[in-house]
Every structure is written in structure tokens, then in C-alpha cells.
Design an enzyme around this catalytic site. Sequence first.
Site, mmCIF file in Angstrom:
data_model
loop_
_atom_site.group_PDB
_atom_site.id
_atom_site.type_symbol
_atom_site.label_atom_id
_atom_site.label_comp_id
_atom_site.label_asym_id
_atom_site.label_seq_id
_atom_site.Cartn_x
_atom_site.Cartn_y
_atom_site.Cartn_z
ATOM 1 N N LYS A 222 0.823 -1.217 0.000
ATOM 2 C CA LYS A 222 0.000 0.000 0.000
ATOM 3 C C LYS A 222 0.858 1.269 0.000
ATOM 4 C CE LYS A 222 -4.453 -1.615 1.623
ATOM 5 N NZ LYS A 222 -5.474 -1.594 2.689
ATOM 6 N N ARG A 256 -3.677 -10.144 4.795
ATOM 7 C CA ARG A 256 -4.223 -10.139 3.427
ATOM 8 C C ARG A 256 -3.134 -9.598 2.506
ATOM 9 N NH1 ARG A 256 -6.737 -6.444 0.054
ATOM 10 N NH2 ARG A 256 -8.340 -7.298 -1.348
#
Length: 276
Positions: A222, A256
Site C-alpha cells: 500500500k 491479506r
Amino acid sequence: MHTINCNGRLIDLSTPRVMGIVNVTPDSFYDGGKLKSDSDLINQVTKMLTDGATFIDIGGYSSRPDGVNISVDEELNRVIPVLEVLSKEFNNLNISIDSFRAKVMDQAIQHGANMVNDISAGTLDEKVIETVAHHQIPYIMMHMRGTPQTMKSLTDYDNLIKDINIYFSQRIATARAAGINDVIIDPGYGFAKTIDQNYHLLKNQRLLKFHDVPILSGISRKSMIYKTLDIKASQALNGTSALHMICLQQEASILRVHDVKEAMEVIQLYHILESN
């Protein structure tokens, strides 16, 4: 000890697990448009399972900031063929459908999904909670404000951790009242949070254990990593692995991830660290 029930299979989350991300979107920030054929899909999922993934997360709607708001039909057209291929190719696959729309969830569950991963925790579609309760499957609810299109402007908090805990208290109560048994919470890294807020949240993630439900951490590649390091998402695996160890130390039960093998190595090292 937390266990969740996926189609009658009890999965023990006292050992951290890995959820592999399969984006079937053309515009996801890291792997958008990568899967060109059924064989590409099967090969990717096979590798993730071989590398140690417990869950596979299928998403047809890119929830990145400023992502395109596609129709329900377009989302279904992306995910249902993928679920049909996976259901035919693999037995007893734990598939999570990454959607915030009840219709997509309902159709996906009928085509083999046995978990729901909802970025909105039921706030963007009023039928979501009853749909998940009807199917009696595990429900991952994430903290977010607004929508993917508006969330970047909604980062003003009185007290970040306290506000997130209040949010989850309300959403978990709603889910429990509807009869949802297995709830997992996702702090929502990158969703309506600045980079500094993401790191403050990561440093204090274990304070979300107040709810006594498993935590899923989704930080893989991210912008909190690649913007901080001034690199591209494609170069953010090392940074991801470094922060995955912090996620585990902050009591994450599920990671995840885009890169399953490396996440499993972090879990292996974490176990050695914790046992000494």
C-alpha cells in the site's frame, strides 16, 4: 482461541493465516489487469495455495482512492466467471468475496464463495448484513469513512483509535443482532486515513482486540509503504514484509497479501520469536 466456520470447516485462527489477493479488476493499484486467461487465474491461485494461503480473496471492484465506481452488473461480470473457474478447478477452497454490495455477495456465495470481505462494514448497502446472516458465513468488516471516491477527504478524527473502536462496537453489534456469528475486523489501512494515521494505527492495532474478534491486516504494497519509501508499489515487497511482522506483533490473525510465500516466511519467523 478464535475459530471461524467456512462451509462446515472450522479454521483455527490462533495460528496466523494468510489470505491471498486475486484482483479481477483492470485498475487495481498493484496487479490490475494481470490475469488475462483462466490458466493465468488457476496458476496464480495454485501458487498461492502451494505457498501456504488459507484463503483466496476475489475482488472485482477497485477500492483504491479515486477508483472508478462501476455498476453492480459490471462487478458481477468480473467475479462470477472467476468463481465458476475456481469452483470447478479446486475442492474445498476458502474463497472470500471482496465486495460491499449485497447482490454481488449473494451471487458469489451461490458460486462458491464462503466468506465476505466488506470494506464498508455494511454501511454502503443496507441489505448486506441480512444477506451475510442468511448465508451464515464469516464476515470481514473494515473501517472506512465515506466511499472510495470520497474517503481521502475524511481523515479528521477526534481520537483515531477511540473513533475506530466506537465504529466497530456499533457495526459488530449490528452484525450480532442480525445473527452473524463469525466476525473479523479490518482496521482499514489507507482508507480515510493519512499516512501518519496509518502508522499510528499500526503501532496501536492491538487496542482493537478490545472487541474479542480476530483482526485482519491489509497493508500489502500500500501507499503507506511505497510513498514513505519513495518507490513504486511493485518495489514494496520488502517494506510489506517488515510491516507484516509488526501486524503480527500487534495481534493480527490474518494477513491479506499479494505475496503469500513471503508472508508465510514472516509468520514462520514470528512463531520462532514468540516461542523463545
